[in-house]
Write a protein that holds these residues in place. Structure first.
Motif, PDB file in Angstrom:
ATOM      1  N   UNK A 432       0.832  -1.205   0.000  1.00  0.00           N
ATOM      2  CA  UNK A 432       0.000   0.000   0.000  1.00  0.00           C
ATOM      3  C   UNK A 432       0.865   1.252   0.000  1.00  0.00           C
ATOM      4  N   UNK A 433       2.133   1.072   0.350  1.00  0.00           N
ATOM      5  CA  UNK A 433       3.039   2.218   0.375  1.00  0.00           C
ATOM      6  C   UNK A 433       2.999   2.986   1.675  1.00  0.00           C
ATOM      7  N   UNK A 434       2.633   2.302   2.772  1.00  0.00           N
ATOM      8  CA  UNK A 434       2.618   2.962   4.076  1.00  0.00           C
ATOM      9  C   UNK A 434       3.677   2.340   4.972  1.00  0.00           C
ATOM     10  N   UNK A 435       4.159   3.131   5.937  1.00  0.00           N
ATOM     11  CA  UNK A 435       5.215   2.650   6.830  1.00  0.00           C
ATOM     12  C   UNK A 435       4.656   1.927   8.045  1.00  0.00           C
ATOM     13  N   UNK A 436       3.453   2.282   8.452  1.00  0.00           N
ATOM     14  CA  UNK A 436       2.884   1.678   9.656  1.00  0.00           C
ATOM     15  C   UNK A 436       1.374   1.903   9.677  1.00  0.00           C
ATOM     16  N   UNK A 437       0.740   1.428  10.734  1.00  0.00           N
ATOM     17  CA  UNK A 437      -0.711   1.540  10.858  1.00  0.00           C
ATOM     18  C   UNK A 437      -1.145   2.989  10.935  1.00  0.00           C
ATOM     19  N   UNK A 438      -0.360   3.822  11.616  1.00  0.00           N
ATOM     20  CA  UNK A 438      -0.713   5.242  11.745  1.00  0.00           C
ATOM     21  C   UNK A 438      -0.783   5.894  10.370  1.00  0.00           C
ATOM     22  N   UNK A 439       0.189   5.582   9.505  1.00  0.00           N
ATOM     23  CA  UNK A 439       0.190   6.178   8.169  1.00  0.00           C
ATOM     24  C   UNK A 439      -0.977   5.661   7.336  1.00  0.00           C
ATOM     25  N   UNK A 440      -1.335   4.393   7.532  1.00  0.00           N
ATOM     26  CA  UNK A 440      -2.523   3.867   6.846  1.00  0.00           C
ATOM     27  C   UNK A 440      -3.773   4.590   7.336  1.00  0.00           C
ATOM     28  N   UNK A 441      -3.837   4.875   8.639  1.00  0.00           N
ATOM     29  CA  UNK A 441      -4.980   5.617   9.174  1.00  0.00           C
ATOM     30  C   UNK A 441      -5.101   6.992   8.545  1.00  0.00           C
ATOM     31  N   UNK A 442      -3.950   7.654   8.337  1.00  0.00           N
ATOM     32  CA  UNK A 442      -3.971   8.974   7.689  1.00  0.00           C
ATOM     33  C   UNK A 442      -4.462   8.854   6.253  1.00  0.00           C
ATOM     34  N   UNK A 460     -23.927   4.223  -4.457  1.00  0.00           N
ATOM     35  CA  UNK A 460     -23.177   3.101  -3.899  1.00  0.00           C
ATOM     36  C   UNK A 460     -21.689   3.417  -3.817  1.00  0.00           C
ATOM     37  N   UNK A 461     -21.061   2.966  -2.731  1.00  0.00           N
ATOM     38  CA  UNK A 461     -19.617   3.043  -2.605  1.00  0.00           C
ATOM     39  C   UNK A 461     -19.190   1.935  -1.651  1.00  0.00           C
ATOM     40  N   UNK A 462     -17.938   1.930  -1.216  1.00  0.00           N
ATOM     41  CA  UNK A 462     -17.456   0.903  -0.306  1.00  0.00           C
ATOM     42  C   UNK A 462     -16.733   1.581   0.852  1.00  0.00           C
ATOM     43  N   UNK A 463     -16.462   0.824   1.883  1.00  0.00           N
ATOM     44  CA  UNK A 463     -15.829   1.375   3.079  1.00  0.00           C
ATOM     45  C   UNK A 463     -14.428   0.785   3.227  1.00  0.00           C
ATOM     46  N   UNK A 464     -13.373   1.508   2.825  1.00  0.00           N
ATOM     47  CA  UNK A 464     -12.015   0.967   2.903  1.00  0.00           C
ATOM     48  C   UNK A 464     -11.608   0.569   4.314  1.00  0.00           C
ATOM     49  N   UNK A 465     -12.086   1.320   5.311  1.00  0.00           N
ATOM     50  CA  UNK A 465     -11.705   1.014   6.696  1.00  0.00           C
ATOM     51  C   UNK A 465     -12.200  -0.366   7.112  1.00  0.00           C
ATOM     52  N   UNK A 466     -13.394  -0.724   6.630  1.00  0.00           N
ATOM     53  CA  UNK A 466     -13.944  -2.053   6.917  1.00  0.00           C
ATOM     54  C   UNK A 466     -13.194  -3.116   6.132  1.00  0.00           C
ATOM     55  N   UNK A 467     -12.910  -2.835   4.861  1.00  0.00           N
ATOM     56  CA  UNK A 467     -12.282  -3.840   3.996  1.00  0.00           C
ATOM     57  C   UNK A 467     -10.844  -4.155   4.397  1.00  0.00           C
ATOM     58  N   UNK A 468     -10.185  -3.231   5.114  1.00  0.00           N
ATOM     59  CA  UNK A 468      -8.839  -3.524   5.620  1.00  0.00           C
ATOM     60  C   UNK A 468      -8.881  -3.932   7.093  1.00  0.00           C
ATOM     61  N   UNK A 469     -10.069  -3.909   7.722  1.00  0.00           N
ATOM     62  CA  UNK A 469     -10.170  -4.284   9.132  1.00  0.00           C
ATOM     63  C   UNK A 469      -9.248  -3.451   9.993  1.00  0.00           C
ATOM     64  N   UNK A 470      -9.312  -2.128   9.790  1.00  0.00           N
ATOM     65  CA  UNK A 470      -8.310  -1.236  10.369  1.00  0.00           C
ATOM     66  C   UNK A 470      -8.155  -1.399  11.887  1.00  0.00           C
ATOM     67  N   UNK A 471      -9.252  -1.511  12.600  1.00  0.00           N
ATOM     68  CA  UNK A 471      -9.178  -1.553  14.064  1.00  0.00           C
ATOM     69  C   UNK A 471      -8.363  -2.739  14.574  1.00  0.00           C
ATOM     70  N   UNK A 472      -8.367  -3.839  13.820  1.00  0.00           N
ATOM     71  CA  UNK A 472      -7.707  -5.056  14.302  1.00  0.00           C
ATOM     72  C   UNK A 472      -6.293  -5.220  13.765  1.00  0.00           C
TER      73      UNK A 472
END
Length: 477
Positions: A432-442, A460-472
């Motif tokens: 994804x080109x991110x260094x860590x979870x914090x950068x993915x959150x940004x 219609x659209x999709x929810x990227x936060x759900x599709x990556x399971x960000x919280x977990x």
């Protein structure tokens, strides 16, 4: 189930031993409890009635739709010797078996074996039987018996479909690469020393063969009809490409294979724009190439994600694609992987012309075509999400057509679900080109609020936060 709906079944058997009679009674009881209207002499033959006439009437009665012959050693001997009631029954049964073409009223149920062989009357020959003689297989074979009684086979012959588009004389294409494909596939799977050369040969044949699928406008046909026929005719060749990529992902240990795939993909890009020898054209004339090249690239990424070839994906996403011929709206030079997405305007025109009412015909086609690919459609959506997130992070545009179907997804795709492990997430985040979870959150913040950069299909659209399971993500070692 009412008696009117229950199939009527007669059991023919021999009074061999008391234990065998108990076994037959138990079978009859189990069948009745399963909705079968069983007729058994012990239940239905009244005192004083003619047993021979009763048995004959049961075999010939048209309302009795099924007859099972519970065959043990004694039953087989009496049937072959035409002895007693069994002999009479089986004379009638054998005649019925031979006179009817369907042969679906009678079946032998094996209750005993001798020296490992089923005890069967000679007249039954090599017809299929149901073996209930072994306790360990009883449940499975009893289900088979019920399926036969209710005419509900486990494997149902599908309806005959329409002629595949790629077999139609008007749409048939031949890339001239199938022999090269077989050589390459075998070489990769067998680890043969010439595998790299065989793969090169196949990729070159496909790339050069693309010229054969250029659409020649037919005045009597709508162009969008030609487009759909063209891309449907390509399915067998797409499947060959996918199959070889799968083999490379599974078996290959050769050096530079990622580079070979990169160069192959790169060689397809000039087809999305006007070649030098064509002076008159319309924007949609190359839409078949735009769709197919996007699909091929998506499958390559999906396969490598499935087999966790993350280094290979990173190479394909980070290495520019050089185009030395006229392409990309007349430009030459190096481009990112976003070059593999081009808007296919003809498909939107088709949806409007035919009043299909579809949010995205491109998404529909990608989903429908995945059924013959060997890959689950979820794997394509997962690849589209990775490409979309990486493009957003790099400031480039990748439109994830398949994620129209993720608008009602309530959980993460596989690689992100596994990324609950920090170690696994560390191998995924470079994609994804991110260094860590914090950068993915940004990055995910880009998709929230009124300035959201999320693609939309009407509402219609999709929810990227759900599709990556960000919280977990990264919540475990």
């Amino acid at each position: 189930m009412s008696d009117a709906q229950s199939p009527k079944l007669f059991i023919s058997y021999s009074w061999s031993t008391p234990d065998h009679e108990v076994w037959v009674m138990a079978l009859a009881t189990e069948l009745r409890e399963s909705g079968v209207d069983v007729i058994l002499d012990k239940w239905d033959l009244k005192d004083g009635h003619d047993s021979i006439q009763f048995m004959e009437s049961m075999v010939t009665d048209e309302t009795v739709t099924k007859v099972i012959m519970v065959s043990d050693k004694m039953y087989a001997q009496k049937a072959d010797g035409r002895a007693g009631g069994v002999g009479t029954e089986t004379q009638i049964i054998s005649a019925k078996v031979y006179e009817t073409a369907k042969q679906d009223k009678f079946v032998a149920v094996i209750a005993e074996k001798e020296d490992g062989k089923a005890c069967l009357p000679t007249f039954y020959g090599k017809r299929k039987y149901i073996d209930l003689s072994e306790a360990e297989d009883y449940a499975k074979n009893f289900e088979m018996l019920l399926r036969w009684i209710f005419d509900k086979p486990l494997h149902v012959k599908p309806e005959i479909g329409a002629l595949p588009a790629f077999l139609s004389e008007s749409t048939a294409i031949n890339l001239g690469a199938s022999a090269a494909y077989r050589r390459a596939l075998d070489a990769v799977k067998q680890g043969k020393p010439f595998a790299a050369g065989a793969v090169d040969e196949y990729f070159r044949a496909v790339s050069e063969g693309f010229e054969k699928i250029r659409i020649q406008k037919e005045n009597e046909k709508e162009f969008d009809d030609q487009l759909v026929e063209n891309i449907e005719a390509f399915i067998p060749y797409r499947n060959e490409i996918v199959s070889l990529i799968v083999a490379i992902a599974q078996y290959n240990a050769l050096p530079n294979m990622d580079q070979k795939i990169h160069r192959f993909l790169e060689s397809l890009l000039p087809y999305v724009d006007r070649p030098a020898h064509i002076t008159q054209y319309r924007e949609g004339d190359f839409d078949n190439f735009k769709f197919l090249i996007n699909e091929i690239f998506l499958y390559v990424v999906a396969v490598f994600l499935k087999y966790e070839r993350f280094d290979s994906i990173q190479m394909l996403l980070s290495t520019p694609y050089y185009i030395h011929e006229r392409s990309r709206n007349g430009q030459t030079g190096a481009f990112g992987y976003q070059a593999f997405y081009e808007y296919v305007r003809t498909l939107d025109y088709r949806s409007q012309r035919l009043s299909l009412g579809r949010l995205s015909l491109a998404a529909d086609l990608l989903k429908d075509r995945s059924q013959s690919s060997g890959l689950d459609f979820n794997q394509l959506m997962q690849a589209d999400l990775v490409l979309f997130l990486r493009g957003t992070q790099d400031g480039e545009r990748w439109f994830p057509n398949t994620l129209l179907y993720a608008s009602r997804s309530y959980g993460p795709f596989e690689i992100f679900a596994r990324s609950m492990s920090q170690k696994y997430f560390d191998s995924v985040k470079p994609l994804i080109g991110v260094a860590d979870k914090r950068e993915l959150g940004a990055l995910l913040l880009n998709f929230k609020g009124p300035q959201s950069q999320l693609p939309r299909w009407q509402f219609d659209t999709f929810n990227p936060e759900v599709l990556v399971g960000y919280d977990m993500l990264g919540t475990r070692p």
